[in-house]
Design an enzyme around this catalytic site. Structure first.
Site, mmCIF file in Angstrom:
data_model
loop_
_atom_site.group_PDB
_atom_site.id
_atom_site.type_symbol
_atom_site.label_atom_id
_atom_site.label_comp_id
_atom_site.label_asym_id
_atom_site.label_seq_id
_atom_site.Cartn_x
_atom_site.Cartn_y
_atom_site.Cartn_z
ATOM 1 N N GLU A 125 3.568 91.691 33.644
ATOM 2 C CA GLU A 125 3.326 91.569 35.079
ATOM 3 C C GLU A 125 3.230 92.915 35.768
ATOM 4 O OE1 GLU A 125 5.580 89.954 33.315
ATOM 5 O OE2 GLU A 125 4.797 87.914 33.365
ATOM 6 N N HIS B 214 11.605 79.445 37.404
ATOM 7 C CA HIS B 214 10.348 78.753 37.719
ATOM 8 C C HIS B 214 10.427 78.046 39.077
ATOM 9 C CE1 HIS B 214 9.918 79.203 33.362
ATOM 10 N NE2 HIS B 214 8.671 78.867 33.442
HETATM 11 C C1 LIG Z 1 8.140 87.676 32.458
HETATM 12 C C2 LIG Z 1 7.528 86.364 32.124
HETATM 13 N N1 LIG Z 1 6.217 86.167 32.361
HETATM 14 C C3 LIG Z 1 5.650 84.977 32.103
HETATM 15 C C4 LIG Z 1 6.374 83.952 31.595
HETATM 16 C C5 LIG Z 1 5.741 82.593 31.342
HETATM 17 N N2 LIG Z 1 5.664 82.370 29.908
HETATM 18 C C6 LIG Z 1 6.595 81.648 29.266
HETATM 19 S S1 LIG Z 1 6.381 81.675 27.620
HETATM 20 C C7 LIG Z 1 5.016 82.643 27.755
HETATM 21 C C8 LIG Z 1 4.308 83.075 26.524
HETATM 22 C C9 LIG Z 1 5.224 83.769 25.598
HETATM 23 O O1 LIG Z 1 4.547 84.103 24.452
HETATM 24 P P1 LIG Z 1 5.263 84.781 23.232
HETATM 25 O O2 LIG Z 1 6.050 85.955 23.673
HETATM 26 O O3 LIG Z 1 4.234 85.023 22.207
HETATM 27 O O4 LIG Z 1 6.307 83.706 22.722
HETATM 28 P P2 LIG Z 1 6.046 82.196 22.276
HETATM 29 O O5 LIG Z 1 6.065 81.366 23.505
HETATM 30 O O6 LIG Z 1 4.741 82.149 21.579
HETATM 31 O O7 LIG Z 1 7.192 81.868 21.405
HETATM 32 C C10 LIG Z 1 4.734 82.920 29.081
HETATM 33 C C11 LIG Z 1 3.584 83.719 29.544
HETATM 34 C C12 LIG Z 1 7.743 84.199 31.368
HETATM 35 N N3 LIG Z 1 8.545 83.237 30.860
HETATM 36 N N4 LIG Z 1 8.287 85.396 31.638
#
Ligand SMILES: Cc1ncc(C[n+]2csc(CCOP(=O)(O)OP(=O)(O)O)c2C)c(N)n1
Lengths: 325, 367
Positions: free
Chosen positions: A60, A129
């Site tokens: 972000e 959220h």
């Molecule tokens: C700082 C932040 N930005 C956005 C989100 C929304 N979000 C939740 S999970 C996710 C993707 C995460 O991907 P990854 O790190 O590859 O882990 P995975 O979910 O694949 O286990 C996002 C964008 C968040 N939880 N925290």
């Protein structure tokens, strides 16, 4: 005219602005192929191409900081923070640079960009959220802060925000994304930032709210009406700048005011509004200006949210108390 | 056993992945023998089967409307089970949100996990789990906490490691890089485990980074880093054991990129058909960690697999009763909203709570 909910209306505004202004780009996490986790940007990448509507890496601070760079170079980025709680990693860029670039460079550079953020509780979500972070932005000199409560306003305010020469935080009350449907003009129109709207005129009390609280306020006002009370409802629409004229005129007329926000109480928008009312209409007051806000606590996870979220009944209770004061 | 020599041979820059078993559960090197006993292997298989069963049931509870958003672990379990085997009572576990089997190994109860995903902070208490942080929703932010825990372990001369998790998408966040740098500069015993499941919600790895892999990112900070087949329980176990041993020798942090695939949806509100193909899903289904371990067990006659159905039936009963216990958790009280904000409730919070309680009294309890 076309019937739209808020998701459709925001999508439509983005679509029109992408068409109208070649400098506009739309990006953020999952906004491209996925069309955003709330589907607000659905179809836009297909229509406008991956150069203009795209997924960014998951960062972000990077999203906000790159938007500043683009804006300084003359583009018009409209970026998305996936949820309210995830704007926090971007606060450094927003507070330290985006809000200050014009001032720092004595007007040579500016950061006309829009940060869209779905915000607020009531959707049974995980932690981070359901936040109401508007006070942080309202408190930051250099930002404008816009919050629509209807599809019609969502479209017109977003177009105005994109056309604005300064950075605008555009908060989307996600709880009512799909709750309200309304006829919305298909063409491009804008609603001036910083102008409130009187949604219901009344004589005995002024109720000020914005975003998802408008719907709760309207339910409370319907209860009040049944009991013979006449309540004026102001939808603030911008929490910075605050439309002093509309607030002043209304409170001078009614002499009583109730402010409703889901955001926590301390140093929040309701506190600011009470100060404005003191400054503008002190001598017309017939009862202490009153606020009904979120508690000064973390908003609870879904099973506890019922204790936190403001209900029409509670709003009505305050209306009743104030009018009988 | 994975050792310094293996590390040297599996240079992240060459994109060489450490793997011991083929997709069909056969040793890649002739004559290779697991460093785990037969009993340990069978136990690992049972734990994996348990995690998978609990995870699938969690998704179905959600579908039945008995739980809110839940992030499935399907396909990533070998990483969690291997971590559970290596992590010690005195070690810290710093989760992201998709490490179910590792949490269970640390002593978190399923009841608590269900309670948390039903939407009650009480589920983050982890009453029986020593040294485990709560779920961290803001992606990657927990990694810097891990570096701080590592500093404290050194400061207090404790022989304990910190296991910190993040996803592939999380490696784009600044906190990931700050954590690696702090951990390296301070030489702290932190094992960073990146579960590279190919997607961050809808965003594929190719749009997340131009690095040849994630492990190379650790090298830039001078953190020993290796790419491991995350669906190979043996490979994960060996590398995690090595990383912990190194940390205990005072050699500082370590980074493991565990290559895997999220076989389910991102969360129960996600629809993966929007962003990935059937072919990709099938390609990875062949690498399923459960299937692979099962083939190994079968080929070596370690366990009578005809008992499996019975075992799963038993697990289901246990899982259901944990879920029911979560459902029977006492009602979420107004006090619970206020009680944990400060060590002593400030007068201002008491005032806000009193005002609301007075309202409830007047309204006869109606919100
Ligand atoms: C700082 C932040 N930005 C956005 C989100 C929304 N979000 C939740 S999970 C996710 C993707 C995460 O991907 P990854 O790190 O590859 O882990 P995975 O979910 O694949 O286990 C996002 C964008 C968040 N939880 N925290």
């Amino acid at each position: 005219m076309k019937v739209m909910n808020m998701v459709n209306a925001i999508n439509d505004a983005l679509d029109l602005m992408l068409t109208a202004d070649p400098g506009v780009v739309v990006y953020g996490e999952d906004v491209g192929v996925e069309g955003g986790v709330f589907r607000v940007t659905e179809g836009l990448q297909l229509k406008h191409g991956v150069q203009r509507v795209f997924d960014s890496p998951l960062a972000e601070s990077g999203i906000a900081g790159t938007a500043l760079g683009m804006a300084v170079a003359g583009m018009k980025p409209v970026i998305e923070m996936q949820f309210d709680g995830f704007v926090y990693p971007a606060m450094n860029q927003i507070l330290s640079h985006i809000a200050r670039f014009r001032n720092r460079t004595r007007g040579k550079f500016s950061a006309p960009l829009v940060i869209r953020i779905p915000y607020g509780g009531g959707i049974n979500a995980l932690e981070h959220h359901s936040e109401s972070p508007e006070a942080y932005f309202g408190h930051t000199p250099g930002l404008k802060v816009v919050i629509p409560s209807t599809p019609y306003d969502a479209k017109g305010l977003l177009i105005a925000a994109i056309e604005d020469p300064d950075p605008v935080i555009y908060l989307e009350p996600k709880r009512i994304y799909r709750a309200i449907k309304q006829e919305v003009p298909e063409e491009k129109y804008s609603i001036p930032l910083g102008k409130a709207k009187v949604l219901n005129s009344g004589e005995q009390l002024t109720l000020i709210a914005y975003g998802a609280m408008i719907r709760e306020a309207q339910k409370a006002i319907a209860m009040a009406k049944q009991n013979g009370f006449s309540v004026e409802l102001i939808d603030l629409r911008s929490i910075w700048p605050i439309d002093r004229d509309t607030v002043r005129e209304s409170v001078r007329k009614t002499g009583r005011v109730l402010i409703v926000t889901e955001a926590p109480q301390s140093y929040g928008p309701a506190a600011e509004l009470m100060a404005v009312i003191n400054e503008e209409a002190f001598l017309n007051l017939e009862a202490p200006p009153t606020r009904l806000t979120g508690f000064d606590t973390v908003i609870p996870l879904p099973l506890g949210e019922k204790h936190y979220l403001i209900t029409p009944q509670r709003i009505y209770h305050e209306i009743d108390k104030l009018i009988r004061y | 056993m994975f050792n310094q020599d293996s590390l040297d041979k599996h240079r992240a820059l060459d994109n060489r992945m450490f793997q011991l078993l083929s997709e069909d559960g056969k040793p890649l090197e002739k004559g290779w023998k697991p460093s785990l006993s037969n009993e340990e292997i069978v136990q690992a298989y049972k734990d994996l089967l348990f995690e998978r069963t609990a995870d699938l049931m969690a998704v179905s509870y959600q579908r039945q409307g008995r739980m809110f958003t839940y992030p499935p672990n399907l396909g990533q379990e070998a990483i969690h089970i291997a971590t559970g085997m290596v992590i010690k009572e005195e070690d810290w576990l710093v989760p992201a949100f998709r490490e179910l089997g590792a949490w269970l190994a640390k002593g978190v109860s399923l009841r608590e996990i269900f309670l948390y995903f039903k939407g009650n902070e009480e589920g983050s208490h982890f009453t029986q789990a020593n040294r485990m942080l709560p779920v961290s929703v803001p992606i990657a932010s927990q990694l810097v906490h891990a570096a701080g825990l590592g500093y404290a372990m050194n400061y207090n001369s404790e022989k304990a490691a910190v296991f910190a998790f993040v996803g592939d998408g999380g490696t784009s966040e600044g906190d990931f890089h700050e954590a690696l740098n702090f951990a390296a500069v301070w030489n702290v015993p932190v094992i960073f485990v990146v579960q590279n499941n190919q997607f961050a919600i809808s965003v594929p790895m190719s749009m997340q980074t131009k690095s040849v892999n994630i492990a190379v990112k650790g090298l830039a900070y001078n953190v020993p880093s290796v790419l491991v087949d995350g669906n190979d329980l043996f490979a994960m176990h060996e590398v995690l054991s090595f990383a912990r041993a190194q940390a205990m020798e005072g050699k500082g942090p370590f980074l493991i990129e565990a290559r895997t695939f999220r076989m389910g949806a991102h969360t129960t509100s996600d629809d993966p058909t929007r962003y990935r193909t059937r072919e990709e899903e099938e390609h990875w289904a062949a690498k399923d960690p459960l299937k692979r371990l099962k083939s190994f067990i079968e080929a070596n006659n370690l366990f009578d697999l005809s008992q499996e159905d019975e075992l799963v039936a038993e697990y289901k009963k246990q899982i259901d009763s944990s879920f029911e216990a979560a459902e029977q958790h006492p009602e979420y009280k107004l006090d619970d909203v206020f009680a944990y904000m400060y060590s002593d409730m400030p007068d201002e919070l008491k005032r806000q709570k009193n005002i609301y309680e007075n309202y409830l009294n007047q309204s006869g309890g109606a919100k």
